[in-house]
Design a protein around this motif. Structure first.
Motif, mmCIF file in Angstrom:
data_model
loop_
_atom_site.group_PDB
_atom_site.id
_atom_site.type_symbol
_atom_site.label_atom_id
_atom_site.label_comp_id
_atom_site.label_asym_id
_atom_site.label_seq_id
_atom_site.Cartn_x
_atom_site.Cartn_y
_atom_site.Cartn_z
ATOM 1 N N ALA A 38 19.271 19.795 32.677
ATOM 2 C CA ALA A 38 19.006 19.868 34.122
ATOM 3 C C ALA A 38 20.184 20.525 34.841
ATOM 4 O O ALA A 38 20.739 19.974 35.788
ATOM 5 C CB ALA A 38 18.751 18.471 34.683
ATOM 6 N N GLN A 39 20.549 21.715 34.395
ATOM 7 C CA GLN A 39 21.752 22.360 34.925
ATOM 8 C C GLN A 39 21.667 22.634 36.420
ATOM 9 O O GLN A 39 22.653 22.478 37.133
ATOM 10 C CB GLN A 39 22.022 23.651 34.163
ATOM 11 N N CYS A 64 22.858 16.313 31.175
ATOM 12 C CA CYS A 64 22.133 17.014 32.235
ATOM 13 C C CYS A 64 22.838 18.292 32.669
ATOM 14 O O CYS A 64 22.201 19.305 32.916
ATOM 15 C CB CYS A 64 21.945 16.103 33.445
ATOM 16 N N SER A 109 22.064 21.299 27.748
ATOM 17 C CA SER A 109 21.993 20.737 29.104
ATOM 18 C C SER A 109 20.554 20.844 29.593
ATOM 19 O O SER A 109 19.977 21.933 29.578
ATOM 20 C CB SER A 109 22.928 21.501 30.040
ATOM 21 N N LYS A 160 11.289 17.122 29.133
ATOM 22 C CA LYS A 160 12.729 17.296 28.943
ATOM 23 C C LYS A 160 13.351 16.136 28.174
ATOM 24 O O LYS A 160 14.357 16.293 27.492
ATOM 25 C CB LYS A 160 13.414 17.458 30.300
ATOM 26 N N LYS A 164 21.012 19.014 38.194
ATOM 27 C CA LYS A 164 22.158 18.159 37.842
ATOM 28 C C LYS A 164 21.765 16.742 37.422
ATOM 29 O O LYS A 164 22.577 16.012 36.852
ATOM 30 C CB LYS A 164 23.189 18.116 38.962
ATOM 31 N N CYS A 165 20.558 16.327 37.712
ATOM 32 C CA CYS A 165 20.037 15.071 37.179
ATOM 33 C C CYS A 165 18.516 15.185 37.169
ATOM 34 O O CYS A 165 17.959 16.076 37.808
ATOM 35 C CB CYS A 165 20.485 13.868 38.017
ATOM 36 N N LEU A 166 17.857 14.318 36.432
ATOM 37 C CA LEU A 166 16.404 14.255 36.478
ATOM 38 C C LEU A 166 16.017 13.216 37.524
ATOM 39 O O LEU A 166 16.602 12.130 37.580
ATOM 40 C CB LEU A 166 15.837 13.869 35.105
ATOM 41 N N SER A 168 26.854 15.067 37.491
ATOM 42 C CA SER A 168 25.493 14.541 37.405
ATOM 43 C C SER A 168 25.374 13.208 38.143
ATOM 44 O O SER A 168 24.361 12.930 38.798
ATOM 45 C CB SER A 168 25.105 14.375 35.934
ATOM 46 N N LYS A 226 21.572 7.934 27.698
ATOM 47 C CA LYS A 226 20.378 8.591 27.162
ATOM 48 C C LYS A 226 19.621 7.724 26.166
ATOM 49 O O LYS A 226 18.443 7.954 25.900
ATOM 50 C CB LYS A 226 20.735 9.939 26.539
ATOM 51 N N CYS A 245 20.879 10.513 34.657
ATOM 52 C CA CYS A 245 22.052 11.363 34.798
ATOM 53 C C CYS A 245 22.970 11.208 33.595
ATOM 54 O O CYS A 245 22.869 10.265 32.816
ATOM 55 C CB CYS A 245 22.811 11.029 36.086
#
Length: 369
Positions: free
Chosen positions: A323-324, A343, A321, A203, A327-329, A354, A175, A339
């Motif tokens: 991107a629940q 996420c 979280s 996000k 699971k990833c952007l 992720s 991140k 990821c």
């Protein structure tokens, strides 16, 4: 276009980046992984320390273990187990109440499966980063990430200005690649300008995190008055949990080694006083002493450790979280996946889950070319 001609850059060698890189490589995608640290692992890393007399000590100073609930992740973990990369940590857990100075909720034998890397938590990431099809470059920090619009390629530039290559797809599993918080810590802007991915920027603008200080302790003799090897703390403003690192499978038992985790509130208070820059030795020594004193105030510790050292995880633990469901952007047009545990869920399984999602997006984008 064949997958062999589709080059993907993966940024970060924590469990999410390592799993994503390995999964892509197993599907025929050419992967180059970049890691600013000297070795793989991220929060799955293992710390090597030397005492004044030259004794080498190893500590899992990040994630102490992980559990699995999802079948896809379990299948992968079972493969790692068959390769000797992980083993089950068969110790009972409990909680300790500072009000009553007693243990509560001591687990029944075999009530929960917990896994650890062997001989260290970083063993998993080491193996994945060395798999066929993954070219890993350690000690290489990313200074700037550019999108070459005409060529539809990502260009990576190192912190030293070196051209690190161009890639059809990109995975950011760290991140710090995108978080504005990086500027507060390093004084540099994050490598990826979120203006390049406007659909994801909302996000990414705020990635809430929880800090934590850990203290590594080594004792010459076992702490025989402690009935369990891992426990959480109730009613402490300083300590959140303690783990006996040397009780894990395939660890040296020449000393008894414990890792203490602070509460997020304690860490936030220290950071409020000292700032986000790398903590000084004075600060770390003070933290080590305070966490040890709290540990000793349980009445369980009758001996002094011969080794004591603190480490700060300033932004390691995600507080939300982002991107629940997905699971990833994912930016389909630029073939960028972001990821990590931030996420899905703030644990190792969330990071793996992720990584699977990010690898699937990139793999599918190969077949569409």
């Amino acid at each position: 276009m064949s997958s062999a001609a589709f080059k993907v850059g993966v940024l970060g060698s924590g469990i999410s980046g390592a799993v994503c890189a390995s999964t892509l490589a197993r599907n025929g995608v050419s992967v180059t992984l970049f890691e600013s640290a000297r070795g793989p692992g991220g929060r799955m890393s293992q710390r090597r320390e030397r005492t004044e007399d030259g004794t080498e000590l190893h500590f899992d100073h990040g994630a102490p273990f992980f559990s699995v609930s999802k079948s896809e992740v379990l299948h992968l973990v079972q493969e790692w187990e068959s390769r000797g990369l992980v083993a089950e940590w068969k110790e009972k857990f409990a909680s300790f109440d500072f009000h009553t100075l007693k243990f509560n909720n001591i687990e029944q034998e075999g009530s929960s499966k917990r896994y650890v890397g062997v001989p260290g938590m970083n063993s998993i990431c080491k193996a994945l980063c060395n798999e066929s099809g993954v070219e890993s470059k350690f000690g290489v920090g990313i200074g700037r990430i550019e999108w070459l619009h005409d060529e539809k390629l990502w260009s990576l530039i190192g912190v030293d200005g070196q051209n690190l290559g161009q890639f059809k797809g990109l995975v950011a599993s760290d991140k710090n690649i995108v978080s504005p918080r990086v500027a507060e810590v390093t004084g540099r802007t994050p490598p990826l300008d979120i203006k390049l991915v406007p659909e994801l920027s909302e996000k990414l603008l705020d990635l809430p995190v929880k800090p934590c200080f850990i203290v590594m302790l080594a004792f010459a003799e076992p702490l025989s008055t402690v009935p369990v090897k891992a426990f959480s703390f109730e009613n402490s403003e300083v300590l959140s949990r303690a783990y006996c690192d040397s009780s894990k499978p395939n660890r040296s038992t020449t000393s008894e080694r414990w890792v203490l985790h602070s509460t997020a509130e304690y860490a936030e208070d220290i950071i409020a006083q000292t700032g986000l820059k790398k903590p000084s030795d004075i600060t770390l020594n003070k933290v080590a002493e305070q966490l040890l004193q709290e540990f000793q105030s349980t009445g369980l510790i009758t001996s002094q450790p011969f080794f004591k050292k603190a480490h700060r995880w300033g932004s390691a633990f995600p507080a939300a979280s982002i991107a629940q469901e997905e699971k990833c952007l994912w930016d389909r047009n630029k073939r960028l996946a972001i990821c990590g545990d931030f996420c899905v869920s703030p644990n190792v399984e969330g990071a793996i889950d992720s990584a699977f999602a990010a690898a699937l997006r990139l793999k599918d984008s190969v077949s569409s070319l």
